[in-house]
Write a protein that holds these residues in place. Structure first.
Motif: not given
Length: 362
Positions: A159, A162, A165-166
């Motif tokens: 999590w 991710q 990266t977002q």
């Protein structure tokens, strides 16, 4: 607020983060070479990595690095060292990408006191200008992919990786859109000040201040969205103040200290904060001088000095310094509101660093 004391303290704090990060960055590149899958028969592929490393380690003030570490410190007793280190590496690799492409866009010969990546290639293969351009573009792209790869390679919870990266993709996208908007403004005559603020927000503030704040809080296992509006107000004001400082230094700074020519904005015809103001206030005779010099690549140093003198005659330089301080103070006041949820020492850093940014190199 004693600006000298604050500036000295912020300088020490940022230098401490910079020095620790430099060792981490060197170790990253050393480790990368042991696992990097590049064509064994290629000369240009390893050279591209060399150029990313050279520009990245040549470094700058590492303000973004300081922001991500200090943002994690806003939440005492929590946080993952591996996560904040990964965020710092990703931020600086993304910054290397942005600088390489920015210097191509601006046809800039120097960066951080040395040759820009674009001009380094041009100097190496002067008889192949298109190849030099292509290699510089691809080297910048390499830095971008590495900024995301370093997150994928880190042993972070899924999590967190991710989300990190977002945030980085969002920052990169905003900056690219800001670069496009920055080029567009030169087609719009004399832009409104709000337009310059918007260019600054997208091109610089979101990747230089907002993303490091978000990633630092993420490394502390906190949701940055809980403070989204305040973080954005802070980053915006800090970014505008910083852009005004950069515009001032682009005209009046010491090239040996800034590492960039103090004639580029005039010769490129960029409508910066001070250029915009002087175009609105100049007399007809002064406007003729400005129109004859701005955007002329072969403008002499004396021509550029004429532009500087007109700016001084209208006290635009002094007004710019006043506005710069005003926006720095807005950022500082915004950070003061974080005392309701943030650790005191880290809050003090974010209150003081706009003053440091304003006074730096002036």
């Amino acid at each position: 607020m004693n600006t000298t004391v604050v500036t000295d303290e912020m300088g020490r704090r940022i230098s401490g983060h910079r020095d620790r990060f430099q060792a981490l960055f060197k170790s990253y590149f050393h480790s990368l070479r042991g696992s990097w899958d590049a064509p064994g028969l290629s000369h240009f592929a390893p050279e591209a990595l060399d150029r990313v490393e050279e520009l990245a380690l040549r470094g700058g003030k590492r303000q973004r690095v300081a922001f991500v570490y200090e943002a994690m410190s806003l939440v005492p007793g929590t946080g993952r060292q591996d996560a904040v280190d990964t965020a710092a590496l990703s931020i600086e690799l993304l910054q290397a990408h942005l600088l390489i492409h920015d210097d191509i866009i601006d046809d800039a010969p120097t960066r951080r006191g040395g040759p820009s990546t674009y001009y380094a290639y041009r100097n190496t293969i002067p008889d192949r200008p298109q190849h030099a351009l292509g290699l510089a573009l691809l080297t910048g792209d390499l830095a971008l992919t590495l900024s995301l790869q370093v997150i994928a390679d880190a042993a972070l919870p899924a999590w967190m990786a991710q989300t990190m990266t977002q945030w980085q993709l969002t920052a990169a996208t905003s900056t690219v859109l800001g670069q496009i908007f920055d080029l567009e403004r030169d087609f719009l005559g004399i832009p409104d000040e709000d337009l310059l603020h918007s260019v600054c927000d997208y091109k610089a503030a979101r990747s230089s201040a907002l993303a490091p704040l978000q990633l630092g809080l993420l490394a502390a296992e906190q949701d940055p969205r809980e403070h989204d509006e305040s973080l954005r107000r802070y980053a915006w004001a800090f970014g505008v103040s910083g852009q005004m400082r950069d515009d001032y230094l682009s005209l009046f700074g010491d090239e040996k200290i800034t590492g960039k020519p103090a004639t580029a904005d005039v010769r490129d015809g960029r409508v910066t904060y001070p250029i915009r103001t002087v175009l609105l206030t100049a007399s007809l005779s002064e406007r003729k001088v400005l129109d004859s010099v701005l955007g002329r690549p072969d403008a002499s140093d004396a021509d550029v000095d004429d532009v500087r003198q007109i700016i001084r005659d209208h006290r635009v330089d002094r007004t710019l310094l006043t506005d710069m301080r005003r926006y720095a103070e807005r950022a500082s006041q915004e950070a003061a509101t974080w005392s309701s949820w943030g650790e005191a020492e880290a809050v003090a850093f974010f209150r003081g660093v706009p003053v440091w940014g304003m006074e730096r190199l002036l």
